[in-house]
Design a protein around this motif. Structure first.
Motif, short mmCIF file in Angstrom:
data_model
loop_
_atom_site.label_atom_id
_atom_site.label_comp_id
_atom_site.label_asym_id
_atom_site.label_seq_id
_atom_site.Cartn_x
_atom_site.Cartn_y
_atom_site.Cartn_z
N ILE A 67 85.43 53.36 32.27
CA ILE A 67 86.82 52.92 32.22
C ILE A 67 86.78 51.41 32.12
CG2 ILE A 67 89.03 52.81 33.43
CD1 ILE A 67 88.17 55.36 34.93
N GLN A 68 87.42 50.86 31.10
CA GLN A 68 87.39 49.41 30.89
C GLN A 68 88.75 48.82 31.20
OE1 GLN A 68 86.80 48.04 26.88
NE2 GLN A 68 86.08 46.06 27.56
N PHE A 69 88.75 47.68 31.85
CA PHE A 69 89.95 46.92 32.17
C PHE A 69 89.88 45.62 31.38
CE2 PHE A 69 88.65 49.52 35.73
CZ PHE A 69 89.80 50.22 36.04
N ALA A 70 90.52 45.58 30.21
CA ALA A 70 90.46 44.39 29.35
C ALA A 70 91.26 43.27 29.99
CB ALA A 70 91.00 44.71 27.97
N SER A 71 90.72 42.06 29.93
CA SER A 71 91.38 40.92 30.56
C SER A 71 91.78 39.85 29.57
CB SER A 71 90.48 40.32 31.64
OG SER A 71 89.28 39.85 31.06
N SER A 72 91.60 40.11 28.28
CA SER A 72 91.98 39.13 27.27
C SER A 72 92.18 39.85 25.95
CB SER A 72 90.89 38.05 27.12
OG SER A 72 89.76 38.60 26.48
N SER A 73 92.43 39.10 24.90
CA SER A 73 92.58 39.71 23.59
C SER A 73 91.24 40.23 23.06
CB SER A 73 93.19 38.72 22.60
OG SER A 73 92.36 37.57 22.51
N ASN A 74 90.13 39.81 23.67
CA ASN A 74 88.81 40.30 23.30
C ASN A 74 88.54 41.57 24.11
OD1 ASN A 74 86.10 40.84 22.99
ND2 ASN A 74 85.47 38.70 23.16
N ASP A 75 88.56 42.72 23.45
CA ASP A 75 88.41 44.00 24.15
C ASP A 75 87.07 44.17 24.85
OD1 ASP A 75 90.93 44.95 23.70
OD2 ASP A 75 90.38 46.14 21.95
N SER A 76 86.08 43.36 24.53
CA SER A 76 84.79 43.52 25.17
C SER A 76 84.70 42.77 26.50
CB SER A 76 83.67 43.06 24.23
OG SER A 76 83.79 41.66 23.99
N LEU A 77 85.73 42.00 26.84
CA LEU A 77 85.73 41.27 28.11
C LEU A 77 86.58 42.00 29.13
CD1 LEU A 77 86.16 37.60 26.84
CD2 LEU A 77 84.06 38.81 27.38
N GLY A 78 86.33 41.72 30.39
CA GLY A 78 87.09 42.33 31.46
C GLY A 78 86.16 42.97 32.47
N SER A 79 86.67 43.94 33.19
CA SER A 79 85.89 44.67 34.18
C SER A 79 85.69 46.10 33.69
CB SER A 79 86.62 44.68 35.52
OG SER A 79 86.84 43.36 35.96
N GLU A 80 84.68 46.75 34.24
CA GLU A 80 84.38 48.11 33.80
C GLU A 80 83.78 48.90 34.95
OE1 GLU A 80 81.97 50.20 30.08
OE2 GLU A 80 82.30 48.04 30.11
N ILE A 81 84.09 50.18 35.00
CA ILE A 81 83.47 51.12 35.93
C ILE A 81 82.76 52.14 35.07
CG2 ILE A 81 83.82 52.81 37.75
CD1 ILE A 81 86.47 51.38 38.40
N GLN A 82 81.46 52.35 35.32
CA GLN A 82 80.67 53.29 34.53
C GLN A 82 80.09 54.38 35.42
OE1 GLN A 82 77.54 50.92 32.84
NE2 GLN A 82 78.82 50.12 31.19
N GLY A 83 80.17 55.61 34.95
CA GLY A 83 79.45 56.72 35.56
C GLY A 83 78.31 57.06 34.63
N THR A 84 77.06 56.89 35.07
CA THR A 84 75.90 57.01 34.19
C THR A 84 74.93 58.05 34.72
OG1 THR A 84 76.14 54.67 33.67
CG2 THR A 84 74.08 55.70 33.05
N ARG A 85 74.49 58.94 33.85
CA ARG A 85 73.49 59.94 34.24
C ARG A 85 72.14 59.26 34.41
NH1 ARG A 85 72.13 65.59 31.15
NH2 ARG A 85 70.23 66.06 32.30
#
Length: 159
Positions: free
Chosen positions: A112-130
């Motif tokens: 789940i990504q929480f974008a913090s600017s117009s650049n979608d690759s920036l912000g916070s993220e929560i990852q569930g990884t196997r």
């Protein structure tokens, strides 16, 4: 299917097929009903009333709304955020409201990504990884530094 009992098609210059409703005394409304083949047992409907789109299943159980300002409510008809998910509030145990993914391989997962600017690759993220070939997984929290670098800030693992 052109051989269906009712087929609607706009002509080459038409841009839409319109459903014109009625005024119910309070709102203008339009409704599309879905019935069993006997024509008497309603299975669900889509209703536009007062600028809100209501979705019902199981007869007349309205269980989803897209309101007139663009908020989507699932399990609630009064969403207060862009997406409001409400489960069975009578249950005393935790409920799964969202499931992401299905069968990830080692190192894969969902986020789940929480974008913090117009650049979608920036912000916070929560990852569930196997992790590995088994069923174990970890939960990773990523944040963006002042240098616009997304990096892992915390990981929760069970050993």
């Amino acid at each position: 299917n052109i051989n269906a009992p009712l087929t609607l098609q706009s002509n080459g210059s038409g841009s839409a097929i319109n459903l014109v409703g009625r005024n119910n005394g309070t709102f203008d409304e339009s409704i599309i009903g879905f019935y069993d083949n006997d024509g008497t047992t309603r299975k669900g409907y889509i209703l536009n009333s007062g600028g809100n789109m209501f979705f019902a299943s199981g007869g007349s159980n309205e269980n989803m709304i897209l309101d007139s300002v663009g908020r989507l409510g699932i399990g609630t008809l009064t969403p207060t955020t862009l997406l409001s998910l409400v489960g069975d509030e009578s249950t005393a145990s935790p409920q799964r409201l969202i499931k992401l993914g299905s069968n990830p391989t080692d190192g894969n997962g969902q986020s789940i990504q929480f974008a913090s600017s117009s650049n979608d690759s920036l912000g916070s993220e929560i990852q569930g990884t196997r992790v590995g070939a088994g069923g174990s997984s970890d939960l990773r929290f990523l944040t963006t530094s002042t240098g616009s670098v997304v990096s892992e800030a915390m990981r929760i693992q069970i050993y």
